[in-house]
Design an enzyme around this catalytic site. Structure first.
Site, PDB file in Angstrom:
ATOM      1  N   GLY A  18       0.489  -1.114  -0.008  1.00 20.39           N
ATOM      2  CA  GLY A  18      -0.116  -0.375  -0.078  1.00 20.39           C
ATOM      3  C   GLY A  18       1.082   1.282  -0.221  1.00 20.39           C
ATOM      4  O   GLY A  18       1.835   1.577  -0.739  1.00 20.39           O
ATOM      5  N   ASP A  38       7.269  -4.242   9.731  1.00 22.48           N
ATOM      6  CA  ASP A  38       6.233  -4.548   9.050  1.00 22.48           C
ATOM      7  C   ASP A  38       5.589  -5.722   9.906  1.00 22.48           C
ATOM      8  O   ASP A  38       6.514  -6.422  10.436  1.00 22.48           O
ATOM      9  CB  ASP A  38       5.652  -4.543   7.761  1.00 22.48           C
ATOM     10  N   ASP A  64       6.352  -4.966  15.007  1.00 21.45           N
ATOM     11  CA  ASP A  64       4.551  -4.443  16.054  1.00 21.45           C
ATOM     12  C   ASP A  64       4.534  -3.083  16.611  1.00 21.45           C
ATOM     13  O   ASP A  64       5.915  -3.113  17.617  1.00 21.45           O
ATOM     14  CB  ASP A  64       4.473  -5.225  17.591  1.00 21.45           C
ATOM     15  N   VAL A  65       3.888  -2.074  16.087  1.00 23.22           N
ATOM     16  CA  VAL A  65       5.185  -0.889  16.266  1.00 23.22           C
ATOM     17  C   VAL A  65       4.435  -0.242  17.734  1.00 23.22           C
ATOM     18  O   VAL A  65       4.489   0.827  18.418  1.00 23.22           O
ATOM     19  CB  VAL A  65       3.944   0.384  15.641  1.00 23.22           C
ATOM     20  N   TYR A 156     -10.782   5.813  14.279  1.00 24.55           N
ATOM     21  CA  TYR A 156     -10.165   6.084  13.578  1.00 24.55           C
ATOM     22  C   TYR A 156     -10.087   7.443  13.393  1.00 24.55           C
ATOM     23  O   TYR A 156      -8.693   8.601  12.976  1.00 24.55           O
ATOM     24  CB  TYR A 156     -10.248   5.505  11.773  1.00 24.55           C
ATOM     25  N   GLY A 187      -5.378  10.977   0.729  1.00 23.69           N
ATOM     26  CA  GLY A 187      -7.042  10.778   0.364  1.00 23.69           C
ATOM     27  C   GLY A 187      -7.141  10.343   0.170  1.00 23.69           C
ATOM     28  O   GLY A 187      -7.342   9.024   1.447  1.00 23.69           O
ATOM     29  N   THR A 191      -6.461   0.824  -1.386  1.00 26.53           N
ATOM     30  CA  THR A 191      -5.272  -0.150  -0.721  1.00 26.53           C
ATOM     31  C   THR A 191      -6.434  -1.344   0.081  1.00 26.53           C
ATOM     32  O   THR A 191      -7.985  -1.120  -0.513  1.00 26.53           O
ATOM     33  CB  THR A 191      -4.842   0.787   0.843  1.00 26.53           C
TER      34      THR A 191
END
Length: 258
Positions: A18, A38, A64-65, A156, A187, A191
């Site tokens: 993405g 990722d 894992d962020v 979100y 925008g 993805t």
């Protein structure tokens, strides 16, 4: 080929696919070596191969962020395997769809932890290195949903509003240390996230593809979606500009104006 980032090293979280992949490839095309972070191991390896095919070095890490120790390890890996760190792109993100009345605390925490806490932890992990060098570029991926709320995406939007505010505040903290901090606000980009939204928002009898086409035509003044490569070009701009900081810039075909 113009290579303004030759000799530089970038980390891109969410870099397997993405928008993250688009940014990583654009930075590599401009000369940067890239560490991809990722949780998706197969796409990570595939994107790393694409970067190597461009003649750049690539490394990848399953990260894992939401876990500070893993992000600290990611930075250490970039330093040890690629020899430095000049650019951090915090792109890892998740989405779920629910009205507030049905939104669970677990879903709220999951979205906020990945999208907002993950940006905070990524920046915190990289800042000591940037401060030692007295130079660094931090690029956070927010969203137009970080400037305008959308129904059934309150959590979100809250996470992305947080990224926009955090970006501006951190930029002011480090403005005299040679570090810039900016945000990209994508925008409508095709993805995995937008496939989910197209499915959720399709009308009766409409396919996901028809829903996707309708949203492009009705929501975007230009009538066409943006691309991961569009986000990459803005990331490259931020990576090469010394006197642009604290900004959250929309790439949305005219969808929003602020």
């Amino acid at each position: 080929m113009d290579t303004p980032l030759k000799g530089q090293v970038a980390i891109v979280t969410g870099g397997a696919r993405g928008i993250g992949r688009g940014i990583a490839l654009t930075l590599a095309q401009a000369g940067a070596d890239v560490l991809l972070a990722d949780l998706l191991e197969e796409p990570l390896a595939a994107t790393a191969d694409e970067i190597r095919a461009l003649g750049r070095r690539a490394a990848f890490a399953k990260v894992d962020v939401t876990q500070a120790v893993q992000l600290e390890g990611m930075v250490s890996q970039a330093l040890s395997e690629l020899g430095g760190l000049d650019i951090l792109v915090n792109c890892a993100g998740v989405i779920s769809i629910s009205p507030v009345s049905e939104l669970t605390e677990r879903d709220w925490d999951f979205v906020m932890n990945v999208n907002a806490k993950g940006v905070f932890l990524g920046c915190k992990a990289a800042l000591p290195h940037f401060r030692t060098r007295k130079r660094g570029r931090i690029i956070n991926v927010a969203s137009i949903a970080g400037k305008e709320g959308f129904p059934n995406l309150a959590h979100y939007s809250a996470s992305k509003f947080a990224v926009v505010g955090f970006t501006n505040a951190l930029a002011k903290e480090v403005a005299r240390e040679g570090i810039t901090v900016n945000a990209i606000c994508p925008g409508i980009v095709r993805t995995y996230m937008w496939d989910r939204l197209s499915d959720e928002w399709k009308t009766q009898g409409e396919s996901i593809e028809e829903s996707w086409q309708r949203h492009q035509l009705t929501l975007i003044p230009q009538g066409r979606a943006q691309t991961p490569e569009d986000m990459g070009r803005l990331a490259l701009f931020f990576a090469t500009m010394d006197n642009v900081t604290g900004q959250s810039v929309n790439v949305d075909g005219g969808f929003t104006f602020h």
